[in-house]
Design a protein around this motif. Structure first.
Motif, PDB file in Angstrom:
ATOM      1  N   MET A   1     -11.197  -6.662  -2.969  1.00 21.95           N
ATOM      2  CA  MET A   1     -11.320  -6.010  -1.974  1.00 21.95           C
ATOM      3  C   MET A   1     -11.377  -3.996  -2.760  1.00 21.95           C
ATOM      4  N   PHE A   2     -12.138  -3.295  -2.570  1.00 20.50           N
ATOM      5  CA  PHE A   2     -11.697  -2.467  -3.583  1.00 20.50           C
ATOM      6  C   PHE A   2     -11.627  -1.225  -2.301  1.00 20.50           C
ATOM      7  N   TYR A   3     -10.555  -0.519  -2.597  1.00 18.65           N
ATOM      8  CA  TYR A   3     -10.305   0.924  -1.665  1.00 18.65           C
ATOM      9  C   TYR A   3     -10.383   1.666  -2.585  1.00 18.65           C
ATOM     10  N   TYR A   4     -10.863   2.983  -2.256  1.00 23.32           N
ATOM     11  CA  TYR A   4     -10.982   4.333  -2.657  1.00 23.32           C
ATOM     12  C   TYR A   4     -10.276   5.669  -2.209  1.00 23.32           C
ATOM     13  N   LEU A  12       0.086   1.151  -0.995  1.00 22.41           N
ATOM     14  CA  LEU A  12      -0.824  -0.583  -0.199  1.00 22.41           C
ATOM     15  C   LEU A  12       0.693  -1.828  -0.436  1.00 22.41           C
ATOM     16  N   ARG A  13       0.334  -2.718   0.163  1.00 24.59           N
ATOM     17  CA  ARG A  13       0.748  -3.698   0.448  1.00 24.59           C
ATOM     18  C   ARG A  13       0.590  -4.856  -0.132  1.00 24.59           C
ATOM     19  N   LEU A  14       1.563  -5.678  -0.640  1.00 19.63           N
ATOM     20  CA  LEU A  14       0.236  -6.255  -1.028  1.00 19.63           C
ATOM     21  C   LEU A  14       1.911  -8.418  -0.978  1.00 19.63           C
ATOM     22  N   ASP A  19       6.059  -5.419  -2.108  1.00 17.48           N
ATOM     23  CA  ASP A  19       5.061  -5.738  -3.702  1.00 17.48           C
ATOM     24  C   ASP A  19       4.670  -4.454  -2.767  1.00 17.48           C
ATOM     25  N   THR A  20       4.784  -3.131  -3.112  1.00 15.24           N
ATOM     26  CA  THR A  20       4.172  -1.834  -2.386  1.00 15.24           C
ATOM     27  C   THR A  20       3.273  -0.972  -4.052  1.00 15.24           C
ATOM     28  N   ARG A  37      -2.802  -7.975   2.152  1.00 15.47           N
ATOM     29  CA  ARG A  37      -2.640  -6.712   2.018  1.00 15.47           C
ATOM     30  C   ARG A  37      -2.976  -5.672   3.342  1.00 15.47           C
ATOM     31  N   GLY A  38      -2.783  -4.415   3.193  1.00 13.02           N
ATOM     32  CA  GLY A  38      -1.974  -3.402   4.018  1.00 13.02           C
ATOM     33  C   GLY A  38      -2.263  -2.289   4.119  1.00 13.02           C
ATOM     34  N   ILE A  39      -2.679  -1.077   4.305  1.00 13.94           N
ATOM     35  CA  ILE A  39      -2.343   0.199   3.930  1.00 13.94           C
ATOM     36  C   ILE A  39      -1.628   0.826   4.916  1.00 13.94           C
TER      37      ILE A  39
END
Length: 60
Positions: A1-4, A12-14, A19-20, A37-39
């Motif tokens: 997954m790519f986030y721009y 960004l939470r992993l 873990d952010t 993951r989550g934003i």
């Protein structure tokens, strides 16, 4: 997954809240397959998210 991140600021939470990573305008984040993951936006955000699937036929 790519986030721009096109615009805005957030985190960004992993895998867990522990873990952010910070995300700001212009940031690119790459998240491996299988990672939860989550934003969380800290202000209004516009994010382009691209997800790729392995082994599936291409869209026609």
């Amino acid at each position: 997954m790519f986030y721009y991140v096109i615009e805005g600021r957030g985190r960004l939470r992993l895998n867990s809240d522990q873990d952010t990573s910070n995300l700001i305008t212009g940031a690119l984040a790459v998240v491996p397959a299988g990672v939860v993951r989550g934003i969380v936006a800290q202000e209004r955000m516009r994010v382009l998210a691209v997800q790729m699937h392995r082994g599936e036929a291409a869209c026609a």
